[in-house]
Design a protein around this motif. Structure first.
Motif, mmCIF file in Angstrom:
data_model
loop_
_atom_site.group_PDB
_atom_site.id
_atom_site.type_symbol
_atom_site.label_atom_id
_atom_site.label_comp_id
_atom_site.label_asym_id
_atom_site.label_seq_id
_atom_site.Cartn_x
_atom_site.Cartn_y
_atom_site.Cartn_z
ATOM 1 N N UNK A 35 0.848 -1.194 0.000
ATOM 2 C CA UNK A 35 0.000 0.000 0.000
ATOM 3 C C UNK A 35 0.882 1.242 0.000
ATOM 4 N N UNK A 36 0.438 2.260 -0.699
ATOM 5 C CA UNK A 36 1.093 3.568 -0.685
ATOM 6 C C UNK A 36 0.029 4.598 -0.346
ATOM 7 N N UNK A 37 0.334 5.472 0.614
ATOM 8 C CA UNK A 37 -0.593 6.554 0.945
ATOM 9 C C UNK A 37 0.096 7.887 0.666
ATOM 10 N N UNK A 38 -0.714 8.924 0.525
ATOM 11 C CA UNK A 38 -0.198 10.214 0.074
ATOM 12 C C UNK A 38 -0.629 11.338 1.003
ATOM 13 N N UNK A 39 0.216 12.354 1.089
ATOM 14 C CA UNK A 39 -0.142 13.559 1.821
ATOM 15 C C UNK A 39 -1.251 14.280 1.058
ATOM 16 N N UNK A 40 -2.117 14.948 1.817
ATOM 17 C CA UNK A 40 -3.158 15.796 1.234
ATOM 18 C C UNK A 40 -2.987 17.198 1.815
ATOM 19 N N UNK A 41 -3.891 18.071 1.509
ATOM 20 C CA UNK A 41 -3.836 19.412 2.085
ATOM 21 C C UNK A 41 -4.131 19.393 3.581
ATOM 22 N N UNK A 42 -4.852 18.372 4.028
ATOM 23 C CA UNK A 42 -5.194 18.272 5.452
ATOM 24 C C UNK A 42 -3.914 18.194 6.282
ATOM 25 N N UNK A 45 -0.219 22.494 7.441
ATOM 26 C CA UNK A 45 0.463 23.442 8.328
ATOM 27 C C UNK A 45 1.396 22.725 9.303
ATOM 28 N N UNK A 46 1.181 21.440 9.500
ATOM 29 C CA UNK A 46 2.043 20.647 10.384
ATOM 30 C C UNK A 46 3.102 19.870 9.609
ATOM 31 N N UNK A 72 10.394 13.693 6.880
ATOM 32 C CA UNK A 72 11.234 14.885 6.852
ATOM 33 C C UNK A 72 12.649 14.588 7.312
ATOM 34 N N UNK A 73 13.502 15.590 7.311
ATOM 35 C CA UNK A 73 14.933 15.395 7.566
ATOM 36 C C UNK A 73 15.329 15.355 9.045
ATOM 37 N N UNK A 74 14.382 15.427 9.973
ATOM 38 C CA UNK A 74 14.710 15.556 11.394
ATOM 39 C C UNK A 74 15.487 14.371 11.964
ATOM 40 N N UNK A 75 15.205 13.149 11.504
ATOM 41 C CA UNK A 75 15.803 11.967 12.110
ATOM 42 C C UNK A 75 16.614 11.182 11.099
ATOM 43 N N UNK A 76 17.684 10.575 11.567
ATOM 44 C CA UNK A 76 18.560 9.740 10.740
ATOM 45 C C UNK A 76 18.666 8.361 11.379
ATOM 46 N N UNK A 77 18.939 7.364 10.552
ATOM 47 C CA UNK A 77 19.146 6.008 11.060
ATOM 48 C C UNK A 77 20.510 5.934 11.740
ATOM 49 N N UNK A 78 20.610 5.042 12.722
ATOM 50 C CA UNK A 78 21.909 4.731 13.314
ATOM 51 C C UNK A 78 21.942 3.252 13.691
ATOM 52 N N UNK A 79 23.088 2.799 14.172
ATOM 53 C CA UNK A 79 23.289 1.379 14.437
ATOM 54 C C UNK A 79 22.542 0.858 15.671
#
Length: 165
Positions: A35-42, A45-46, A72-79
């Protein structure tokens, strides 16, 4: 009725969720995007994402369900979190090592661990190693552990030789 997994790992990506889902499902036999879901206008603002961009891609590999999220770019993977791929043969180890390691970080390869091109950590492990290490006090298990610690990609024959002494 299909079994519904009660715990599903969610992998946080900046914008590569669908690309990662396609990549992983192409590596593991029988892998599929469910399944793939998509962002909407709803809530824009967040989330700040353009309507129509991928929100999540749900996929299955080796019977395990995952969710890939474009958060978004806030988090990165680590070990601190990795996924173990239990292998029955050296051929399997070689295949997963090559495919998952493609474009990843060669400096992060040690003791059967690798980082893929998205920064996700994987452990490519021969199932026989788990048996060898069961009795951690035995000299055989200790020899196998020392041999493993000196390897990048795990070598079943070398581990067996170390175990046998």
């Amino acid at each position: 009725m299909a079994h519904v997994q009660s715990i599903v790992p969610c992998l946080w990506f900046d914008t590569q969720a669908e690309e990662a889902a396609k990549y992983y499902t192409g590596i593991f036999d029988g892998g599929r995007i469910t399944q793939v879901s998509y962002y909407t206008e709803a809530g824009q603002e967040h989330h700040g994402k353009a309507p129509g961009t991928v929100l999540t891609a749900e996929f299955e590999i080796n019977g395990q369900t995952f969710t890939a999220l474009n958060g978004g770019p806030q988090f990165k993977f680590n070990e601190a979190v990795s996924f173990q791929v239990m292998c029955e043969s050296q051929q399997e180890i070689d295949r997963y090592w090559a495919r998952l390691g493609e474009g990843g970080d060669p400096a992060a390869q040690q003791c059967g661990w690798l980082k893929d091109k998205f920064g996700v950590s994987w452990q490519i492990v021969p199932r026989v190693l788990i048996e060898m290490l069961k009795d951690s006090q035995s000299p055989r298990a200790q020899r196998a552990l020392v041999a493993m610690m000196g390897m990048k990609k795990l070598d079943i024959a070398a581990l067996q030789r170390a175990y046998a002494g």
